[in-house]
Design an enzyme around this catalytic site. Sequence first.
Site, PDB file in Angstrom:
ATOM      1  N   ASP A  62       0.840  -1.198   0.000  1.00 22.75           N
ATOM      2  CA  ASP A  62       0.000   0.000   0.000  1.00 22.75           C
ATOM      3  C   ASP A  62       0.877   1.251   0.000  1.00 22.75           C
ATOM      4  O   ASP A  62       2.032   1.203   0.421  1.00 22.75           O
ATOM      5  CB  ASP A  62      -0.904   0.017   1.234  1.00 22.75           C
TER       6      ASP A  62
HETATM    7  N1  URA Z   1      -1.337  -5.860   3.939  1.00 21.89           N
HETATM    8  C1  URA Z   1      -1.792  -4.589   3.899  1.00 21.89           C
HETATM    9  O1  URA Z   1      -2.853  -4.275   4.428  1.00 21.89           O
HETATM   10  N2  URA Z   1      -1.045  -3.682   3.253  1.00 21.89           N
HETATM   11  C2  URA Z   1       0.141  -3.962   2.662  1.00 21.89           C
HETATM   12  O2  URA Z   1       0.781  -3.072   2.100  1.00 21.89           O
HETATM   13  C3  URA Z   1       0.603  -5.280   2.722  1.00 21.89           C
HETATM   14  C4  URA Z   1      -0.160  -6.225   3.374  1.00 21.89           C
END
Ligand code: URA
Length: 234
Positions: free
Chosen positions: A103
């Site tokens: 993310d």
């Molecule tokens: N899980 C999430 O919520 N975000 C990420 O970036 C990776 C795993």
Amino acid sequence: MRLDKFLGITGCCTRTEAKKLIRSGGVTVNGIPASAADSKIDPETDVIVFCGKPVVYRKYTYILMNKPQGVVSATEDGRDRTVLDLLPADMKKSGLFPCGRLDKNTVGLILLTDNGELGHRLLAPKSHVKKTYYFHSKFPISAEDAKRFSSGLILEDGYETKPAGIELEETGDCGVITLVEGKYHQIKRMLEALDNKITYLERISFGPLTLDRDLNRGDWRYLTAEEIAELEKH
Ligand code: URA
């Protein structure tokens, strides 16, 4: 293949640096100093020596990056900076892509490669590649919630997560999570299913690769031969 391209993809330097070095006589081809960056070489048969060291040819490029906050895991984006924007301009168009997604606010280890087949294999759900994340949560996670987390949770869309690992530090609001799958916003949604919230997320390993603490956020390096060999076992 052009000599400057060869030096770029083998990780000796960027193509721009290669041009300068070739001009100053720092590269030899079969024992003879190269005179032009666009000289054609055969990576399979020619012996290229860069700053006194023979160069090992690799067909593909593998980059380990320490992703900073605010950068998206994509090859291009109309609004935000991408992980590819953190590479020198002459590497951006070489077919590299991020292997998996973090993310925008997640930091840490991300692999970039132009090996589509390996990337596909590592991301395939049946590969169960292990990923570990250091996290902070808004509220402490109780022993009961940790048990629910590790045995599989039902997310808001009805998906049941595979068993995941969770090791909590004493305070209960931080620790390490291990996943063998990679659904969209998975960890955030798993914590939401426990009426909790992720406040910090950092990926610290992906398969056999671990985050290189010598890399500052936004920095990157090529994988070592050992790391590539481990990755290719998947
Ligand atoms: N899980 C999430 O919520 N975000 C990420 O970036 C990776 C795993």
